[in-house]
Design an enzyme around this catalytic site. Structure first.
Site, mmCIF file in Angstrom:
data_model
loop_
_atom_site.group_PDB
_atom_site.id
_atom_site.type_symbol
_atom_site.label_atom_id
_atom_site.label_comp_id
_atom_site.label_asym_id
_atom_site.label_seq_id
_atom_site.Cartn_x
_atom_site.Cartn_y
_atom_site.Cartn_z
ATOM 1 N N LEU A 17 0.836 -1.219 0.000
ATOM 2 C CA LEU A 17 0.000 0.000 0.000
ATOM 3 C C LEU A 17 0.858 1.251 0.000
ATOM 4 O O LEU A 17 0.415 2.324 -0.383
ATOM 5 C CB LEU A 17 -0.900 0.008 1.234
ATOM 6 C CG LEU A 17 -1.925 -1.116 1.293
ATOM 7 C CD1 LEU A 17 -2.633 -1.097 2.628
ATOM 8 C CD2 LEU A 17 -2.910 -0.979 0.152
ATOM 9 N N GLY A 18 2.078 1.100 0.474
ATOM 10 C CA GLY A 18 2.948 2.260 0.516
ATOM 11 C C GLY A 18 4.180 1.928 1.323
ATOM 12 O O GLY A 18 4.214 0.929 2.041
ATOM 13 N N GLN A 21 8.332 5.827 6.232
ATOM 14 C CA GLN A 21 9.716 5.996 6.696
ATOM 15 C C GLN A 21 10.129 4.791 7.527
ATOM 16 O O GLN A 21 11.300 4.630 7.863
ATOM 17 C CB GLN A 21 9.836 7.224 7.601
ATOM 18 C CG GLN A 21 9.220 8.486 7.045
ATOM 19 C CD GLN A 21 9.234 9.597 8.088
ATOM 20 O OE1 GLN A 21 10.259 9.842 8.730
ATOM 21 N NE2 GLN A 21 8.110 10.258 8.247
ATOM 22 N N LYS A 39 1.716 -3.227 8.795
ATOM 23 C CA LYS A 39 2.986 -2.483 8.732
ATOM 24 C C LYS A 39 4.098 -3.427 9.126
ATOM 25 O O LYS A 39 4.070 -3.969 10.225
ATOM 26 C CB LYS A 39 2.978 -1.360 9.769
ATOM 27 C CG LYS A 39 2.211 -0.125 9.478
ATOM 28 C CD LYS A 39 2.510 0.860 10.631
ATOM 29 C CE LYS A 39 1.420 1.865 10.783
ATOM 30 N NZ LYS A 39 1.298 2.715 9.604
ATOM 31 N N ASP A 132 2.209 14.090 15.669
ATOM 32 C CA ASP A 132 2.536 14.299 14.250
ATOM 33 C C ASP A 132 1.258 14.348 13.424
ATOM 34 O O ASP A 132 1.108 13.635 12.443
ATOM 35 C CB ASP A 132 3.476 13.205 13.732
ATOM 36 C CG ASP A 132 4.114 13.603 12.392
ATOM 37 O OD1 ASP A 132 4.975 12.858 11.889
ATOM 38 O OD2 ASP A 132 3.719 14.647 11.833
ATOM 39 N N ARG A 136 -0.832 13.922 5.802
ATOM 40 C CA ARG A 136 -0.125 12.707 5.384
ATOM 41 C C ARG A 136 -0.344 11.551 6.361
ATOM 42 O O ARG A 136 -0.176 10.390 6.013
ATOM 43 C CB ARG A 136 1.375 12.980 5.218
ATOM 44 C CG ARG A 136 2.044 13.381 6.522
ATOM 45 C CD ARG A 136 3.524 13.694 6.395
ATOM 46 N NE ARG A 136 4.032 14.205 7.663
ATOM 47 C CZ ARG A 136 3.936 15.484 8.039
ATOM 48 N NH1 ARG A 136 3.396 16.359 7.218
ATOM 49 N NH2 ARG A 136 4.370 15.888 9.223
ATOM 50 N N ASN A 137 -0.693 11.870 7.616
ATOM 51 C CA ASN A 137 -0.889 10.828 8.635
ATOM 52 C C ASN A 137 -2.354 10.551 8.925
ATOM 53 O O ASN A 137 -2.678 9.887 9.902
ATOM 54 C CB ASN A 137 -0.168 11.228 9.933
ATOM 55 C CG ASN A 137 1.336 11.245 9.740
ATOM 56 O OD1 ASN A 137 1.860 10.540 8.886
ATOM 57 N ND2 ASN A 137 2.035 12.073 10.484
ATOM 58 N N ASP A 150 -1.600 6.463 12.851
ATOM 59 C CA ASP A 150 -0.224 6.531 13.345
ATOM 60 C C ASP A 150 -0.061 7.430 14.556
ATOM 61 O O ASP A 150 1.010 8.010 14.774
ATOM 62 C CB ASP A 150 0.698 6.974 12.215
ATOM 63 C CG ASP A 150 0.631 5.972 11.071
ATOM 64 O OD1 ASP A 150 0.333 6.384 9.941
ATOM 65 O OD2 ASP A 150 0.800 4.781 11.346
HETATM 66 C C1 LIG Z 1 -3.917 1.637 7.397
HETATM 67 N N1 LIG Z 1 -3.258 2.017 6.152
HETATM 68 C C2 LIG Z 1 -1.948 2.460 6.203
HETATM 69 C C3 LIG Z 1 -1.311 2.901 5.032
HETATM 70 C C4 LIG Z 1 0.111 3.381 5.057
HETATM 71 C C5 LIG Z 1 0.969 3.004 3.992
HETATM 72 C C6 LIG Z 1 2.303 3.390 4.060
HETATM 73 N N2 LIG Z 1 2.796 4.144 5.067
HETATM 74 C C7 LIG Z 1 1.963 4.523 6.056
HETATM 75 N N3 LIG Z 1 2.509 5.320 7.078
HETATM 76 N N4 LIG Z 1 2.285 6.648 6.964
HETATM 77 C C8 LIG Z 1 2.720 7.480 7.899
HETATM 78 C C9 LIG Z 1 3.420 7.003 9.037
HETATM 79 C C10 LIG Z 1 3.852 7.923 10.003
HETATM 80 C C11 LIG Z 1 4.529 7.480 11.129
HETATM 81 C C12 LIG Z 1 4.993 8.521 12.154
HETATM 82 C C13 LIG Z 1 5.762 7.890 13.296
HETATM 83 C C14 LIG Z 1 3.779 9.261 12.726
HETATM 84 C C15 LIG Z 1 5.911 9.519 11.444
HETATM 85 C C16 LIG Z 1 4.768 6.124 11.308
HETATM 86 C C17 LIG Z 1 4.332 5.202 10.348
HETATM 87 F F1 LIG Z 1 4.572 3.899 10.534
HETATM 88 C C18 LIG Z 1 3.657 5.640 9.188
HETATM 89 C C19 LIG Z 1 3.194 4.750 8.139
HETATM 90 O O1 LIG Z 1 3.371 3.533 8.124
HETATM 91 C C20 LIG Z 1 0.602 4.195 6.067
HETATM 92 C C21 LIG Z 1 -0.264 4.780 7.149
HETATM 93 O O2 LIG Z 1 -0.140 4.027 8.294
HETATM 94 C C22 LIG Z 1 -2.018 2.871 3.832
HETATM 95 C C23 LIG Z 1 -3.328 2.398 3.839
HETATM 96 N N5 LIG Z 1 -4.172 2.315 2.743
HETATM 97 C C24 LIG Z 1 -3.913 2.578 1.457
HETATM 98 C C25 LIG Z 1 -4.871 2.228 0.480
HETATM 99 C C26 LIG Z 1 -4.608 2.513 -0.836
HETATM 100 N N6 LIG Z 1 -3.464 3.119 -1.165
HETATM 101 C C27 LIG Z 1 -2.588 3.434 -0.196
HETATM 102 N N7 LIG Z 1 -2.781 3.166 1.102
HETATM 103 C C28 LIG Z 1 -3.938 1.939 5.003
HETATM 104 O O3 LIG Z 1 -5.127 1.477 4.953
#
Ligand SMILES: Cn1cc(-c2ccnc(-n3ncc4cc(C(C)(C)C)cc(F)c4c3=O)c2CO)cc(Nc2ccncn2)c1=O
Length: 273
Positions: A17-18, A21, A39, A132, A136-137, A150
């Site tokens: 999904l992404g 960091q 995650k 935070d 983006r969050n 997050d």
């Molecule tokens: C629950 N969730 C998480 C994500 C997703 C994807 C990648 N990175 C993240 N992020 N984003 C931000 C993030 C921020 C932090 C701080 C400690 C606060 C700086 C710590 C994280 F661990 C994350 C993380 O893992 C997320 C956010 O946790 C995407 C989803 N969904 C979709 C669906 C379609 N396309 C993309 N994403 C989804 O449903």
């Protein structure tokens, strides 16, 4: 058996999904029927033992506008954090994708602000600081529900570039003077960030202060009282709410309960119809 421990054999993993960091996040299914996001925390990025200890508290935080933490797989490395799946991804990407459409619907923009505000009012009531809060969050799910994600994870990040207010990854543009100067986090510093998030929503995902460098933003905001300008799509009454979130003295900023009332009153009136 700890209730927040998830058996990884009960998880099916699908597409990525992404890449945050802190590792990658994949769509998944838990026990065949529950859509989840998993995650996989890159090792060395987080204080995992402290996070796992906190996970039980975070699992108790439940609200319709908070991304639900289902549990962790902590008996392995990398650890998995299993959370509620949000099919439209991050609010920031959603705003940028939909900018042309939603900037014409101020009542929709105001509704998104209200949803985030309700989640933050709940965290404030639990004395839980996000640290935070930013578009983006936040994440967007079915029926365009907006949820805060997050929350609280910032406390476990090991990267000094992120945790130190002079670090290159610190979210300077979402931080109030007392955080920039003394790293004094509180629900009132979350209120400042909420004001910036409202500005992100009403600009369709613009970068606050545009191309101005982080250190220049500190100088302008802290020492010269500069604030973000009113977005074109933003009614004056909504901008007034953003501005009160950016009061220099945190004691003059409203709490999230007061903010919810102010926003709810506007959404009842036809300011944003
Ligand atoms: C629950 N969730 C998480 C994500 C997703 C994807 C990648 N990175 C993240 N992020 N984003 C931000 C993030 C921020 C932090 C701080 C400690 C606060 C700086 C710590 C994280 F661990 C994350 C993380 O893992 C997320 C956010 O946790 C995407 C989803 N969904 C979709 C669906 C379609 N396309 C993309 N994403 C989804 O449903």
């Amino acid at each position: 058996h700890d209730i927040w421990e998830i058996d990884p054999t009960e998880l099916e993993l699908f597409e990525e999904l992404g890449r945050g960091q802190f590792g990658s996040v994949k769509r998944g299914k838990w026990r065949k029927n529950k859509s989840v996001a998993v995650k996989m925390m890159q090792q060395g990025m987080m204080n995992e033992d402290d996070f796992i200890d906190e996970a039980k508290t975070m699992k108790m935080l439940q609200h319709e506008n908070l991304v639900q933490l289902y549990g962790v797989c902590s008996k392995q490395r990398p650890i998995y954090i299993v959370i509620e799946y949000m099919k439209h991804g991050s609010l920031l990407n959603y705003l940028k994708r939909q900018r042309g459409v939603i900037l014409k619907k101020p009542n929709k923009l105001l509704d998104m602000c209200l949803q985030v505000c309700r989640a933050m009012k709940y965290l404030e009531s639990q004395s839980f600081i996000h640290r935070d809060l930013a578009a983006r969050n936040c994440l967007v799910g079915d029926n365009l529900v907006v949820k805060v994600g997050d929350f609280g994870l910032a406390r476990y990040v090991l990267d000094d570039e992120y945790t130190s207010s002079s670090g290159t990854k610190f979210p300077i543009k979402w931080a109030p003077p007392e955080v920039l100067g003394y790293t004094r986090f509180s629900s009132k510093s979350d209120v400042w960030a909420f004001g910036v998030l409202m500005w992100e929503i009403f600009t369709g995902g613009d970068m606050p202060y545009g191309k101005i460098k982080n250190q220049e933003v500190v100088e302008q905001v802290v020492h010269h009282g500069k604030r973000l300008e009113k977005p074109q799509a933003c009614p004056g009454e909504v901008y007034d709410i953003m501005m009160v979130c950016w009061e220099k003295d945190e004691r003059n900023r409203p709490g999230f309960a007061v903010l919810e009332n102010k926003l709810a009153n506007l959404s009842d009136d036809d300011y944003c119809s």
